[in-house]
Scaffold this motif. Structure first.
Motif, mmCIF file in Angstrom:
data_model
loop_
_atom_site.group_PDB
_atom_site.id
_atom_site.type_symbol
_atom_site.label_atom_id
_atom_site.label_comp_id
_atom_site.label_asym_id
_atom_site.label_seq_id
_atom_site.Cartn_x
_atom_site.Cartn_y
_atom_site.Cartn_z
ATOM 1 N N GLY A 7 13.279 -1.258 46.748
ATOM 2 C CA GLY A 7 14.219 -2.629 47.227
ATOM 3 C C GLY A 7 15.061 -4.469 45.925
ATOM 4 N N LEU A 8 13.304 -4.325 46.067
ATOM 5 C CA LEU A 8 13.319 -5.333 45.131
ATOM 6 C C LEU A 8 13.982 -4.988 43.768
ATOM 7 N N ARG A 9 13.969 -4.093 43.225
ATOM 8 C CA ARG A 9 13.639 -3.675 41.632
ATOM 9 C C ARG A 9 15.235 -3.466 40.961
ATOM 10 N N THR A 10 16.404 -2.726 42.857
ATOM 11 C CA THR A 10 17.244 -2.855 42.861
ATOM 12 C C THR A 10 17.664 -3.920 42.398
ATOM 13 N N ARG A 11 17.271 -4.778 43.451
ATOM 14 C CA ARG A 11 18.673 -6.532 43.789
ATOM 15 C C ARG A 11 17.789 -6.881 42.188
ATOM 16 N N VAL A 12 17.265 -6.896 41.462
ATOM 17 C CA VAL A 12 17.153 -7.692 40.415
ATOM 18 C C VAL A 12 17.797 -6.802 39.069
ATOM 19 N N LEU A 13 18.138 -5.593 38.838
ATOM 20 C CA LEU A 13 18.772 -5.042 37.894
ATOM 21 C C LEU A 13 20.006 -4.826 38.570
ATOM 22 N N ASP A 14 20.422 -4.687 39.630
ATOM 23 C CA ASP A 14 21.391 -5.279 39.944
ATOM 24 C C ASP A 14 22.292 -6.584 39.702
ATOM 25 N N ASP A 15 21.276 -7.390 39.478
ATOM 26 C CA ASP A 15 22.133 -9.210 39.154
ATOM 27 C C ASP A 15 21.479 -8.916 37.075
ATOM 28 N N PHE A 16 20.895 -8.463 37.215
ATOM 29 C CA PHE A 16 21.200 -8.091 35.437
ATOM 30 C C PHE A 16 21.757 -7.468 34.798
#
Length: 301
Positions: free
Chosen positions: A82-91
């Motif tokens: 879930g965290l990885r998804t958010r961070v890469l969405d933001d990127f």
């Protein structure tokens, strides 16, 4: 519109091996979506999980998992995804706001970003993965009457084959800035394939392009064979990640990009846990200890 996907679905591409890990990540994204303090929402994720017989009984809400958040797989590991998804969405969104209009998802899996993120006008999303994976995704999303929010170009090709030719044949513009994402894919590639992929991204990237990818730095993956994340994944859903990961020493892809003039930053997932206030923190015998998220930019003159 999101309804209920029918269950008579072509699942060949996701029923075994690395394809099955795409369903695991989809289940984690579904669990994250239903959290009250969700970092990322993917309303399509649970439909992928329920459409495949191999995963139809997996939890899509943390309350459905034995022990809930204390479950190493559906608690801590799912929070990681879930965290990885958010961070890469933001990127990705930051990169297109900075001017990139071509988005290339390398090993796209069951990524639904073309359908759920708010893309600026003129964006094109290229999704590269094996034919069976993309066919399964297409069938499930078609059953939901899902509509992409940007032009979407699926490219059914294995990253170990001529994905560069497939991408250029699909009118990818090497003169325009692009943003590339290799999320959870380099773990499975041989050393030479990772090196070739990074070299190809550099060659195809105009100035102003960006890249994010995930790597593992452990010298010996088997040192973590008793990690709760690995043992719970194998015991609960039959995925032996250590048998799927490439065991060769990994190349220094971040260093290679720096040598080609890219600016890079390398982070642990725990850096973002602290930033967002949610996600995994270090533990003893931690299978996440060697994970690194790398962000790279090819500067303009």
């Amino acid at each position: 519109m999101v309804g209920t996907a029918h269950r008579n679905t072509d699942v060949e591409g996701v029923e075994g091996g690395v394809g099955l890990t795409a369903l695991m990540v989809a289940a984690a994204r579904a669990i994250e979506t239903h959290r009250h303090d969700s970092l990322a929402r993917d309303i399509y994720a649970e439909h992928f999980v329920l459409a495949a017989p191999a995963s139809a009984g997996w939890p899509v809400r943390v309350q459905q998992a034995a022990d809930g958040d204390a479950n190493p797989l559906w608690g801590r590991f799912a929070r990681y995804f879930g965290l990885r998804t958010r961070v890469l969405d933001d990127f990705l969104l930051e990169s297109v706001r900075a001017g990139a209009r071509q988005v290339v998802l390398l090993g796209a899996g069951l990524d639904s970003r073309a359908f759920r993120l708010d893309w600026p006008p003129g964006c094109v999303i290229f999704e590269i993965d094996r034919e069976g994976v993309l066919a399964f995704k297409h069938e499930v999303l078609g059953g939901l009457s899902a509509t992409p929010r940007a032009a979407r170009v699926p490219l059914p090709v294995d990253l170990r084959d001529d994905w560069v030719g497939a991408l250029t044949d699909a009118c990818f513009d090497t003169a325009a800035p692009s943003v590339w994402l290799a999320e959870g894919v380099l773990f499975y590639l041989p050393n030479a394939a990772e090196t070739a992929l990074i070299e190809s991204v550099d060659r195809l990237s105009a100035e102003g392009s960006a890249l994010a990818f995930e790597v593992k730095l452990e010298a010996d993956l088997l040192a973590y064979r008793d990690s709760p994340l690995y043992t719970s994944t194998k015991d609960q859903i039959g995925i032996d990640l250590l048998n799927l990961f490439a065991r060769e020493p990994r190349p220094d892809s971040a260093g290679a990009l720096r040598g080609k003039g890219w600016s890079t930053s390398v982070h642990t997932p725990f850096d973002f846990t602290r930033r967002h206030g949610r996600g995994p923190l270090p533990e003893e015998n931690d299978a996440l200890a060697g994970n690194r998220w790398v962000f790279a930019n090819k500067p303009r003159p």
